[in-house]
Design a protein around this motif. Structure first.
Motif, short mmCIF file in Angstrom:
data_model
loop_
_atom_site.label_atom_id
_atom_site.label_comp_id
_atom_site.label_asym_id
_atom_site.label_seq_id
_atom_site.Cartn_x
_atom_site.Cartn_y
_atom_site.Cartn_z
N UNK A 182 -34.98 21.66 -15.03
CA UNK A 182 -34.72 23.12 -15.51
C UNK A 182 -36.42 23.44 -15.83
N UNK A 183 -36.88 24.41 -15.34
CA UNK A 183 -38.15 24.88 -15.80
C UNK A 183 -37.95 26.21 -16.63
N UNK A 211 -33.96 22.68 -30.70
CA UNK A 211 -34.95 22.71 -29.56
C UNK A 211 -35.00 21.50 -29.01
N UNK A 212 -34.89 21.23 -27.49
CA UNK A 212 -34.79 19.89 -27.15
C UNK A 212 -35.95 19.33 -26.36
N UNK A 213 -36.61 18.33 -27.25
CA UNK A 213 -37.69 17.79 -26.47
C UNK A 213 -37.39 16.07 -26.01
N UNK A 413 -40.84 19.03 -19.75
CA UNK A 413 -39.53 18.58 -19.58
C UNK A 413 -38.47 18.98 -20.87
N UNK A 414 -39.08 19.98 -21.65
CA UNK A 414 -37.97 20.34 -22.68
C UNK A 414 -36.80 20.78 -22.05
N UNK A 415 -35.78 20.68 -22.88
CA UNK A 415 -34.19 20.80 -22.51
C UNK A 415 -34.03 20.20 -21.14
N UNK A 416 -34.67 18.99 -20.96
CA UNK A 416 -34.19 18.52 -19.57
C UNK A 416 -32.77 18.24 -19.75
N UNK A 417 -32.28 18.68 -18.24
CA UNK A 417 -30.82 18.73 -18.03
C UNK A 417 -30.10 17.28 -18.08
#
Length: 557
Positions: A182-183, A211-213, A413-417
């Motif tokens: 997801x961009x 905030x997901x990394x 790739x933050x918040x990578x599904x």
């Protein structure tokens, strides 16, 4: 020089004395080294050099690896003799006291890949041969030859469900098939929204957004930048400084490394690190608490030191105090008061100790305080995907929402599904299976067993921890708590010995706990769902491992 087809080991230089350790027990006289496979044999020689009977204070290690493919004449020999003429300067009349220890006696050609010197991987160490792990099941890491190693540390305190969990694997697979990427500049995903909502709700409303990394270092970078931007949002641009603690570690990237205090990790990059960080004493009762000082008095003294550091650098210049929250009672309440007094933020690094590892989902729950910013990682996704995160409190988020509404930070790739899917399913399992209760119960058992077995050992200085996050600190002298020299590599060698077939256990090394350079400890941090039988085995095996490792050193002292 090494020669084959000898019935007994011999020492050719008259001033040398050979003491041999086999299986942790001293055996005087000659050494018979049996061939244990058809591939290679490795052993190391520890020497103490003495001049006129007085130790000159340095220990040298020599590691030999003999390949039978290179030395065919050794292939049929079951014993070898050796001299030290190749490693000792003949012009110096030193007496050499030697101990011979076999390394990895069960390693064979399928246990290990080729030396990293022949690998295309830029490994952490380029002169090391790494074990080749092909799969993992439950609590076990399985090598190419099907030899099993019990993972008593969850890697680097990562694994919280053990390995091979089908629910998590299926959740990741489903997400990869549905939407693998997801961009986040344009889109969000249901799985990211659900994970962040789950994390925020787990704080009982204390935190506002997540905030997901992909790693703990990334999470700390984001925390540092968010703290700085918070003060820009509220029109306090002069706040650019951070205060952290000596010996601390908060990540390996430049910003995270800057706020840490681990001297060895910082040394090579010091000129590149930000210089507006200062450090105060860590809260380590084993090394810092004065004789007769109560926990409350110790916490007050450290809080006073922190207050004085704020005043020294100018309290109006400080963005935040950064710390990891597993310490003594009362410390963080005092720290929170100092931060509030001067309007600074409190950033808690829970990458390693959080997400249930310490017995509550968030370690700060046991401290009676709430941070302004919190980092999480490791047990967040349990190792099933690279994932970490940041939780921001209402004070910070409100300022951002009322100000620019833009966090000037971002990763491809933050918040990578797939990572979000893994983390969300891991956290659901932890909750549904009531694993935090097991962490507390098994943590109490592990603590008591480790102390029963090792507290009186002459080289065990301290056993400390919480939940299923325990450390054993080693000392050269128990009376004065003196650490081993860093060049002895004590913690790493204990861990390497644990990987051999005799023990079959994975524990994790840590160094620099005394001054950022010296100080050895190992970490024991097994999966949250371990059984009582697992704990008993871990404690007994670690006890045997530590005792066997130090037995040869006792002979040389």
């Amino acid at each position: 020089m090494i020669s084959g087809n000898s019935d007994k080991a011999s020492v050719t230089q008259p001033q040398q004395q050979l003491k041999v350790i086999e299986g942790g027990r001293p055996q005087p006289g000659c050494y018979t080294l049996y061939k244990y496979d058809s591939w290679s044999i490795a052993f190391e020689i520890w020497t103490h050099l003495l001049r006129n009977g007085d130790a000159i204070g340095k220990r040298f290690r020599f590691l030999f690896q003999i390949s039978f493919s290179l030395y065919p004449s050794l292939a049929d020999a079951h014993t070898w003799s050796f001299t030290t003429s190749s490693i000792q300067n003949p012009s110096q009349a030193y007496t050499v006291d030697m101990v011979l220890i076999k390394l990895n006696p069960t390693v064979d050609a399928t246990d290990a890949v080729a030396s990293s010197k022949h690998s295309a991987v830029l490994h952490r160490h380029l002169d090391t041969t790494f074990l080749n792990m092909t799969r993992s099941e439950g609590n076990f890491l399985i090598l190419e030859n099907d030899r099993k190693i019990f993972d008593a540390s969850g890697g680097a305190a990562v694994g919280c469900l053990g390995w091979g969990n089908q629910r998590v694997a299926q959740a990741v697979t489903n997400q990869v098939l549905a939407a693998p990427y997801c961009a986040t500049i344009f889109y969000t995903t249901k799985v990211q929204e659900e994970l962040c909502r789950d994390l925020v709700q787990s704080t009982n409303g204390a935190m506002a957004r997540a905030y997901i990394v992909n790693s703990g270092s990334e999470a700390m970078e984001a925390a540092v930048k968010l703290a700085r931007q918070y003060f820009l949002e509220i029109d306090q641009p002069q706040r650019t400084r951070f205060i952290s603690r000596k010996q601390s570690y908060h990540g390996i990237t430049l910003g995270a490394l800057s706020v840490g205090g681990h001297e060895v990790r910082r040394a090579k990059f010091e000129p590149l690190l930000i210089q507006n960080v200062s450090r105060v004493s860590p809260c380590n009762a084993f090394r810092g608490k004065a004789p007769g000082e109560s926990d409350e008095e110790y916490a007050e003294r450290l809080a006073k030191e922190l207050d004085e550091e704020f005043q020294r650098v100018g309290p109006e210049n400080v963005c935040a105090f950064v710390a990891e929250p597993i310490v003594g009672a009362g410390y963080f309440k005092a720290v929170r008061d100092v931060c509030d007094k001067y309007g600074a933020l409190l950033i808690l690094d829970e990458v390693m100790c959080g997400m249930g590892r310490s017995g509550t989902l968030h370690a700060w729950e046991q401290e009676g305080i709430v941070p302004d910013i919190q980092t999480v990682g490791k047990a967040l996704g349990g190792g099933y995907q690279p994932v970490a995160g940041l939780l921001a409190g209402h004070r910070v988020v409100n300022a951002l929402e009322k100000g620019s509404s833009v966090f000037v930070h971002g990763h491809t790739y933050q918040g990578h599904p797939a990572a979000c899917a893994a983390a969300l399913e891991v956290q659901r399992i932890v909750r549904e299976e009531n694993l935090l209760s097991n962490v507390r119960a098994m943590g109490d058992l592990l603590s008591s067993r480790l102390r029963e077995i090792l507290a009186s050992h002459p080289n065990v200085g301290d056993i400390r921890g919480r939940g299923l996050f325990w450390g054993i600190e080693f000392v050269a002298d128990k009376e004065n708590m003196a650490p081993f020299p860093s060049e002895d590599h004590v913690c790493m060698e204990i861990c390497q010995l644990g990987l051999t077939d005799k023990y079959g256990i994975n524990v994790y090394p840590g160094g620099g706990s005394v001054d950022g350079v010296t100080g050895d400890h190992i970490i024991i941090s097994p999966a949250f769902n371990i059984s009582r039988e697992d704990v008993e085995w871990i404690a007994a095996t670690v006890g045997r491992l530590v005792s066997d490792y130090f037995a040869p050193k006792a002979v040389t002292q």
